[in-house]
Design a protein around this motif. Structure first.
Motif, PDB file in Angstrom:
ATOM      1  N   SER A 176     106.518  33.336 -57.491  1.00  0.00           N
ATOM      2  CA  SER A 176     107.736  32.739 -56.918  1.00  0.00           C
ATOM      3  C   SER A 176     108.624  32.162 -58.016  1.00  0.00           C
ATOM      4  O   SER A 176     109.855  32.220 -57.917  1.00  0.00           O
ATOM      5  CB  SER A 176     107.391  31.693 -55.858  1.00  0.00           C
ATOM      6  OG  SER A 176     107.000  30.487 -56.465  1.00  0.00           O
ATOM      7  N   LEU A 177     108.021  31.653 -59.081  1.00  0.00           N
ATOM      8  CA  LEU A 177     108.832  31.156 -60.203  1.00  0.00           C
ATOM      9  C   LEU A 177     109.632  32.288 -60.830  1.00  0.00           C
ATOM     10  O   LEU A 177     110.840  32.173 -61.050  1.00  0.00           O
ATOM     11  CB  LEU A 177     107.931  30.545 -61.281  1.00  0.00           C
ATOM     12  CG  LEU A 177     107.401  29.141 -61.029  1.00  0.00           C
ATOM     13  CD1 LEU A 177     106.305  28.814 -62.024  1.00  0.00           C
ATOM     14  CD2 LEU A 177     108.533  28.120 -61.113  1.00  0.00           C
ATOM     15  N   ALA A 178     108.946  33.396 -61.124  1.00  0.00           N
ATOM     16  CA  ALA A 178     109.632  34.533 -61.751  1.00  0.00           C
ATOM     17  C   ALA A 178     110.736  35.053 -60.841  1.00  0.00           C
ATOM     18  O   ALA A 178     111.818  35.422 -61.309  1.00  0.00           O
ATOM     19  CB  ALA A 178     108.636  35.634 -62.085  1.00  0.00           C
ATOM     20  N   ALA A 179     110.476  35.033 -59.524  1.00  0.00           N
ATOM     21  CA  ALA A 179     111.445  35.576 -58.570  1.00  0.00           C
ATOM     22  C   ALA A 179     112.735  34.767 -58.519  1.00  0.00           C
ATOM     23  O   ALA A 179     113.768  35.285 -58.095  1.00  0.00           O
ATOM     24  CB  ALA A 179     110.824  35.653 -57.176  1.00  0.00           C
ATOM     25  N   THR A 180     112.713  33.521 -58.981  1.00  0.00           N
ATOM     26  CA  THR A 180     113.964  32.750 -59.019  1.00  0.00           C
ATOM     27  C   THR A 180     114.919  33.340 -60.048  1.00  0.00           C
ATOM     28  O   THR A 180     116.125  33.090 -59.989  1.00  0.00           O
ATOM     29  CB  THR A 180     113.724  31.268 -59.409  1.00  0.00           C
ATOM     30  OG1 THR A 180     113.199  31.215 -60.748  1.00  0.00           O
ATOM     31  CG2 THR A 180     112.778  30.564 -58.460  1.00  0.00           C
ATOM     32  N   GLY A 181     114.388  34.104 -61.012  1.00  0.00           N
ATOM     33  CA  GLY A 181     115.234  34.685 -62.053  1.00  0.00           C
ATOM     34  C   GLY A 181     115.726  33.668 -63.066  1.00  0.00           C
ATOM     35  O   GLY A 181     116.570  33.973 -63.891  1.00  0.00           O
ATOM     36  N   GLU A 182     115.168  32.453 -63.005  1.00  0.00           N
ATOM     37  CA  GLU A 182     115.676  31.378 -63.872  1.00  0.00           C
ATOM     38  C   GLU A 182     114.693  30.963 -64.947  1.00  0.00           C
ATOM     39  O   GLU A 182     114.945  30.031 -65.713  1.00  0.00           O
ATOM     40  CB  GLU A 182     116.012  30.148 -63.003  1.00  0.00           C
ATOM     41  CG  GLU A 182     117.253  30.372 -62.155  1.00  0.00           C
ATOM     42  CD  GLU A 182     117.408  29.342 -61.062  1.00  0.00           C
ATOM     43  OE1 GLU A 182     116.616  28.372 -61.030  1.00  0.00           O
ATOM     44  OE2 GLU A 182     118.308  29.534 -60.223  1.00  0.00           O
ATOM     45  N   ILE A 183     113.551  31.633 -64.982  1.00  0.00           N
ATOM     46  CA  ILE A 183     112.515  31.224 -65.934  1.00  0.00           C
ATOM     47  C   ILE A 183     111.764  32.468 -66.421  1.00  0.00           C
ATOM     48  O   ILE A 183     111.596  33.431 -65.670  1.00  0.00           O
ATOM     49  CB  ILE A 183     111.573  30.170 -65.265  1.00  0.00           C
ATOM     50  CG1 ILE A 183     110.530  29.636 -66.246  1.00  0.00           C
ATOM     51  CG2 ILE A 183     110.901  30.721 -64.032  1.00  0.00           C
ATOM     52  CD1 ILE A 183     109.801  28.387 -65.732  1.00  0.00           C
ATOM     53  N   ALA A 184     111.395  32.441 -67.683  1.00  0.00           N
ATOM     54  CA  ALA A 184     110.537  33.489 -68.237  1.00  0.00           C
ATOM     55  C   ALA A 184     109.100  32.976 -68.205  1.00  0.00           C
ATOM     56  O   ALA A 184     108.857  31.785 -68.429  1.00  0.00           O
ATOM     57  CB  ALA A 184     110.945  33.794 -69.676  1.00  0.00           C
ATOM     58  N   ILE A 185     108.152  33.846 -67.899  1.00  0.00           N
ATOM     59  CA  ILE A 185     106.742  33.449 -67.870  1.00  0.00           C
ATOM     60  C   ILE A 185     106.001  34.241 -68.947  1.00  0.00           C
ATOM     61  O   ILE A 185     106.110  35.473 -68.992  1.00  0.00           O
ATOM     62  CB  ILE A 185     106.083  33.774 -66.508  1.00  0.00           C
ATOM     63  CG1 ILE A 185     106.959  33.334 -65.330  1.00  0.00           C
ATOM     64  CG2 ILE A 185     104.666  33.231 -66.448  1.00  0.00           C
ATOM     65  CD1 ILE A 185     106.754  31.985 -64.798  1.00  0.00           C
ATOM     66  N   LEU A 186     105.257  33.525 -69.773  1.00  0.00           N
ATOM     67  CA  LEU A 186     104.378  34.182 -70.742  1.00  0.00           C
ATOM     68  C   LEU A 186     102.952  33.763 -70.397  1.00  0.00           C
ATOM     69  O   LEU A 186     102.594  32.586 -70.493  1.00  0.00           O
ATOM     70  CB  LEU A 186     104.733  33.766 -72.172  1.00  0.00           C
ATOM     71  CG  LEU A 186     103.823  34.332 -73.265  1.00  0.00           C
ATOM     72  CD1 LEU A 186     103.816  35.853 -73.262  1.00  0.00           C
ATOM     73  CD2 LEU A 186     104.242  33.804 -74.637  1.00  0.00           C
ATOM     74  N   LEU A 187     102.186  34.739 -69.945  1.00  0.00           N
ATOM     75  CA  LEU A 187     100.843  34.481 -69.428  1.00  0.00           C
ATOM     76  C   LEU A 187      99.817  35.101 -70.372  1.00  0.00           C
ATOM     77  O   LEU A 187      99.946  36.263 -70.753  1.00  0.00           O
ATOM     78  CB  LEU A 187     100.751  35.138 -68.042  1.00  0.00           C
ATOM     79  CG  LEU A 187      99.423  35.167 -67.318  1.00  0.00           C
ATOM     80  CD1 LEU A 187      99.005  33.761 -66.908  1.00  0.00           C
ATOM     81  CD2 LEU A 187      99.530  36.063 -66.071  1.00  0.00           C
ATOM     82  N   VAL A 188      98.815  34.320 -70.755  1.00  0.00           N
ATOM     83  CA  VAL A 188      97.662  34.868 -71.478  1.00  0.00           C
ATOM     84  C   VAL A 188      96.512  34.947 -70.484  1.00  0.00           C
ATOM     85  O   VAL A 188      96.253  33.979 -69.751  1.00  0.00           O
ATOM     86  CB  VAL A 188      97.296  33.983 -72.692  1.00  0.00           C
ATOM     87  CG1 VAL A 188      95.846  34.176 -73.094  1.00  0.00           C
ATOM     88  CG2 VAL A 188      98.212  34.288 -73.869  1.00  0.00           C
ATOM     89  N   GLU A 189      95.864  36.091 -70.390  1.00  0.00           N
ATOM     90  CA  GLU A 189      94.795  36.256 -69.387  1.00  0.00           C
ATOM     91  C   GLU A 189      93.673  37.151 -69.885  1.00  0.00           C
ATOM     92  O   GLU A 189      93.879  38.007 -70.744  1.00  0.00           O
ATOM     93  CB  GLU A 189      95.364  36.894 -68.108  1.00  0.00           C
ATOM     94  CG  GLU A 189      95.583  35.928 -66.960  1.00  0.00           C
ATOM     95  CD  GLU A 189      94.352  35.101 -66.597  1.00  0.00           C
ATOM     96  OE1 GLU A 189      93.215  35.578 -66.771  1.00  0.00           O
ATOM     97  OE2 GLU A 189      94.519  33.963 -66.136  1.00  0.00           O
ATOM     98  N   GLN A 190      92.497  36.951 -69.311  1.00  0.00           N
ATOM     99  CA  GLN A 190      91.411  37.919 -69.484  1.00  0.00           C
ATOM    100  C   GLN A 190      91.003  38.517 -68.143  1.00  0.00           C
ATOM    101  O   GLN A 190      90.230  39.466 -68.094  1.00  0.00           O
ATOM    102  CB  GLN A 190      90.192  37.254 -70.118  1.00  0.00           C
ATOM    103  CG  GLN A 190      90.418  36.868 -71.560  1.00  0.00           C
ATOM    104  CD  GLN A 190      89.116  36.779 -72.335  1.00  0.00           C
ATOM    105  OE1 GLN A 190      88.358  37.738 -72.421  1.00  0.00           O
ATOM    106  NE2 GLN A 190      88.849  35.609 -72.878  1.00  0.00           N
ATOM    107  N   TYR A 191      91.515  37.920 -67.042  1.00  0.00           N
ATOM    108  CA  TYR A 191      91.172  38.394 -65.706  1.00  0.00           C
ATOM    109  C   TYR A 191      92.125  39.553 -65.382  1.00  0.00           C
ATOM    110  O   TYR A 191      93.282  39.350 -65.016  1.00  0.00           O
ATOM    111  CB  TYR A 191      91.303  37.234 -64.722  1.00  0.00           C
ATOM    112  CG  TYR A 191      91.011  37.522 -63.271  1.00  0.00           C
ATOM    113  CD1 TYR A 191      90.458  38.722 -62.848  1.00  0.00           C
ATOM    114  CD2 TYR A 191      91.298  36.554 -62.313  1.00  0.00           C
ATOM    115  CE1 TYR A 191      90.203  38.959 -61.518  1.00  0.00           C
ATOM    116  CE2 TYR A 191      91.056  36.778 -60.973  1.00  0.00           C
ATOM    117  CZ  TYR A 191      90.513  37.989 -60.582  1.00  0.00           C
ATOM    118  OH  TYR A 191      90.285  38.210 -59.251  1.00  0.00           O
TER     119      TYR A 191
END
Ligand SMILES: Nc1ncnc2c1ncn2[C@@H]1O[C@H](COP(=O)(O)OP(=O)(O)OP(=O)(O)O)[C@@H](O)[C@H]1O
Ligand SMILES: [Mg+2]
Length: 230
Positions: A176-191
């Motif tokens: 939902s954050l990304a869908a606002t179009g107002e924020i970039a998300i940088l996610l580190v994951e192993q899952y």
């Protein structure tokens, strides 16, 4: 939003990040995958200025932040959720969230959207951070990073050691954050499955280098899961 070019990092004599380049655009989820010890957290700490970049450059919007101190990066709009959450266990949930407002003028309020995203934080406002479950602490750490309205949210393995129901909530929050179009998300994951379901773009790291990259929807086809297993 974030642009990293030819970043190198060393711990003593060991070359930990080797010529890392990528962008994290606004309104998108960009995910870095990689096994234990490949340098994911080192990459994020370098982006936050917690360890100095040896060479290469980091741009945030039109600012060159390669040599900027951490607080300048936070002030510029980067929210960071560290691996292992690092909430303040003896402070209340409310005080932890207020810590996220430290770079804002006095009297700034915790935005309502933090509680809309994670209602449990409102219910537990006066509880000590250390009394929350691991999953609730992760939600608190994300809420704290969102409190000042960042333009880039960086998350280091938010699903690590968290029960499935809360992983779902965290995934929904990121989406939902990304869908606002107002924020970039940088996610580190192993899952892997979590990353595949959320990513617009992905990168696979191996011994400090990016060995594979593409669009999230192509992860299975590209063999990203296999690249992580070898
Ligand atoms: N402060 C430090 N001093 C020296 N070496 C370090 C330091 N922190 C990490 N390392 C080493 O750097 C390499 C990369 O570590 P890093 O924590 O970035 O990996 P990671 O991909 O985040 O791993 P994990 O998935 O386990 O969190 C590892 O070999 C690690 O042992
Ligand atoms: Mg790590």
């Amino acid at each position: 939003m974030l642009k990293i070019d030819n970043l190198n990092q060393y711990y003593g004599g060991s070359h930990i990040l080797r010529g890392i380049s990528f962008d994290a655009p606004i309104g998108k989820v960009t995910t870095v995958l990689g096994r234990n010890g490949v340098g994911k957290t080192t990459l994020l700490k370098t982006l936050m200025g917690l360890v100095p970049a040896k060479n290469g450059s980091i741009h945030f919007g039109d600012q060159d932040i390669t040599r900027a101190p951490s607080y300048t990066r936070v002030k510029a709009g980067i929210g960071y959720v560290p691996q292992g959450r690092e909430i303040f266990p003896r402070l209340s949930v409310e005080e932890n969230l207020l810590m996220g407002l430290a770079t804002r003028p006095r009297g700034a309020a915790i935005p309502a959207k933090v509680f809309e995203m994670f209602p449990v934080l409102r219910q537990m406002l006066n509880r000590r951070g250390g009394d929350l479950s691991g999953g609730q602490q992760q939600q608190l750490a994300i809420g704290r990073a969102l409190a000042f309205g960042p333009k880039l949210l960086i998350l280091d393995e938010p699903t690590e050691g968290i029960q499935p129901s809360i992983i779902k909530d965290i995934g929904a929050a990121i989406r939902s954050l990304a869908a606002t179009g107002e924020i970039a998300i940088l996610l580190v994951e192993q899952y892997y499955d979590f990353a595949r379901d959320l990513s617009d773009y992905y990168l696979v790291m191996e011994r400090g280098e990016i060995i594979m990259r593409g669009e999230g929807r192509d992860m299975d086809k590209d063999g990203a899961r296999e690249a992580l297993a070898v």
